[in-house]
Design an enzyme around this catalytic site. Structure first.
Site, PDB file in Angstrom:
ATOM      1  CG  ASP A   1      16.538 -23.467 -14.520  1.00 50.41           C
ATOM      2  OD1 ASP A   1      16.594 -23.889 -13.343  1.00 50.41           O
ATOM      3  OD2 ASP A   1      15.524 -23.602 -15.229  1.00 50.41           O
TER       4      ASP A   1
ATOM      5  CG  HIS B   1      21.867 -24.906  -5.334  1.00 54.50           C
ATOM      6  ND1 HIS B   1      21.299 -24.445  -6.505  1.00 54.50           N
ATOM      7  CD2 HIS B   1      20.829 -25.336  -4.564  1.00 54.50           C
ATOM      8  CE1 HIS B   1      19.988 -24.595  -6.447  1.00 54.50           C
ATOM      9  NE2 HIS B   1      19.671 -25.146  -5.281  1.00 54.50           N
TER      10      HIS B   1
ATOM     11  CG  LEU C   1      32.382  -8.102 -15.372  1.00 56.13           C
ATOM     12  CD1 LEU C   1      31.633  -8.047 -16.707  1.00 56.13           C
ATOM     13  CD2 LEU C   1      32.786  -9.557 -15.061  1.00 56.13           C
TER      14      LEU C   1
HETATM   15  C1  FPP Z   1      18.519 -22.653 -10.480  1.00 54.05           C
HETATM   16  O1  FPP Z   1      18.658 -24.047 -10.438  1.00 54.05           O
HETATM   17  C2  FPP Z   1      19.478 -21.989  -9.624  1.00 54.05           C
HETATM   18  C3  FPP Z   1      19.165 -21.197  -8.561  1.00 54.05           C
HETATM   19  C4  FPP Z   1      17.801 -20.935  -8.123  1.00 54.05           C
HETATM   20  C5  FPP Z   1      20.198 -20.586  -7.746  1.00 54.05           C
HETATM   21  C6  FPP Z   1      21.456 -20.180  -8.443  1.00 54.05           C
HETATM   22  C7  FPP Z   1      22.491 -20.043  -7.425  1.00 54.05           C
HETATM   23  C8  FPP Z   1      23.776 -20.384  -7.541  1.00 54.05           C
HETATM   24  C9  FPP Z   1      24.400 -20.851  -8.779  1.00 54.05           C
HETATM   25  C10 FPP Z   1      24.667 -20.307  -6.340  1.00 54.05           C
HETATM   26  C11 FPP Z   1      24.906 -18.962  -5.717  1.00 54.05           C
HETATM   27  C12 FPP Z   1      25.168 -17.851  -6.652  1.00 54.05           C
HETATM   28  C13 FPP Z   1      26.254 -17.033  -6.696  1.00 54.05           C
HETATM   29  C14 FPP Z   1      26.152 -15.840  -7.565  1.00 54.05           C
HETATM   30  C15 FPP Z   1      27.511 -17.241  -5.951  1.00 54.05           C
HETATM   31  P1  FPP Z   1      17.445 -24.887  -9.884  1.00 54.05           P
HETATM   32  O2  FPP Z   1      17.704 -25.165  -8.447  1.00 54.05           O
HETATM   33  O3  FPP Z   1      16.167 -24.185 -10.145  1.00 54.05           O
HETATM   34  O4  FPP Z   1      17.552 -26.175 -10.731  1.00 54.05           O
HETATM   35  P2  FPP Z   1      16.345 -27.125 -11.181  1.00 54.05           P
HETATM   36  O5  FPP Z   1      15.483 -26.313 -12.106  1.00 54.05           O
HETATM   37  O6  FPP Z   1      17.053 -28.218 -11.890  1.00 54.05           O
HETATM   38  O7  FPP Z   1      15.635 -27.565  -9.956  1.00 54.05           O
END
Ligand code: FPP
Length: 255
Positions: free
Chosen positions: A29, A46, A140
């Site tokens: 997050d 992201h 893994l």
């Molecule tokens: C949360 O941050 C993150 C996500 C909802 C997406 C996670 C995805 C990735 C890291 C990229 C793709 C994944 C892989 C496995 C290659 P948020 O957007 O909710 O952050 P915020 O709470 O600060 O808005």
């Protein structure tokens, strides 16, 4: 921590390899807030989040972890702006394209939990290809939670069990933890020993609701793009210093 870094020392050597968690689940997050803090678009966060994914998967392989589950896209994430969903899907495909050969060489087996049939077709196809390619790997297990929601997983399992009862395949009295487990996406996967959430939020957000009944929870204020291998080791060491009692007393555990 800064002192350790200045001395170029790693916490890795402080990990007790005899007491490794088998399975670590992570709620990644803070990508959006990390980007916003720098005046950038959320997608920038992201993109940098993917870099962290690479580092943490590498660290997990290096220490000999068996299972790591990453919450990459929840059922609720469909409520985000279309442009962000599209960017996340693109990042996922790119990450698989760029990393698959290396993951395969490193003996990593890719798995998914969640309903990937509802993802855009190219994403689903890419994931199925990657899963097939790595299916015999014995290192893994990298599990991506995609279009995943804990409640819907439980409802889905309940429906399947009800169907079996209706068709006289099982009796109501057969329902117990082990049987229920078999109807979850995670049927073949042990429950997480440790659940990590980054970004200073203290929530579970519909992640692995059944499976985390006895998981140790670890929260850090770091945003996901800033989370690094040392933070990961720190979480594992913290876990190793806890006493897991599973309802028993401390005295019983120490026997
Ligand atoms: C949360 O941050 C993150 C996500 C909802 C997406 C996670 C995805 C990735 C890291 C990229 C793709 C994944 C892989 C496995 C290659 P948020 O957007 O909710 O952050 P915020 O709470 O600060 O808005």
């Amino acid at each position: 921590m800064p002192c350790i870094r200045l001395l170029n020392m790693s916490l890795k050597k402080n990990i007790n390899t005899e007491k490794l968690p088998r399975h670590i689940a992570i709620i990644m997050d803070g990508n959006g807030r990390w980007a916003k803090k720098q005046g950038k678009f959320r997608v920038f966060g992201h993109r940098n989040g993917v870099k962290t994914v690479k580092k943490i998967v590498e660290a997990a392989g290096e220490i000999g972890l068996e299972f790591i589950t990453l919450y990459a896209f929840s059922k609720e994430n469909w409520n985000r702006p279309y442009s962000e969903i599209d960017a996340l899907m693109q990042l996922l495909v790119n990450a698989v394209n760029n990393e698959l050969t290396k993951l395969n060489e490193q003996n990593v087996k890719l798995l998914t939990i969640g309903d990937i049939s509802k993802l855009p077709v190219p994403v689903e196809e890419k994931l199925n290809y990657a899963k097939k390619l790595t299916e015999n790997n014995t290192g893994l297990k990298l599990i991506l939670a995609l279009n995943y929601g804990g409640r819907s997983e439980i409802i889905k399992a309940t429906k399947k069990i009800s169907e079996q009862i209706k068709n006289n395949k099982i009796n109501i009295d057969d329902i117990n933890n082990d049987l229920f487990n078999k109807y979850l996406y995670t049927a073949e996967i042990p429950d997480p020993d440790l659940l990590i959430r980054t970004s200073g939020e203290y929530r579970i957000s519909n992640f692995l609701l059944w499976q985390i009944a006895y998981s140790e929870l670890y929260f850090t204020n770091k945003f996901w793009p800033d989370f690094d291998k040392e933070d990961f080791y720190k979480a594992i060491i913290d876990y190793q210093n806890r006493e897991r009692r599973f309802g028993k007393t401390s005295e019983q555990i120490k026997k």
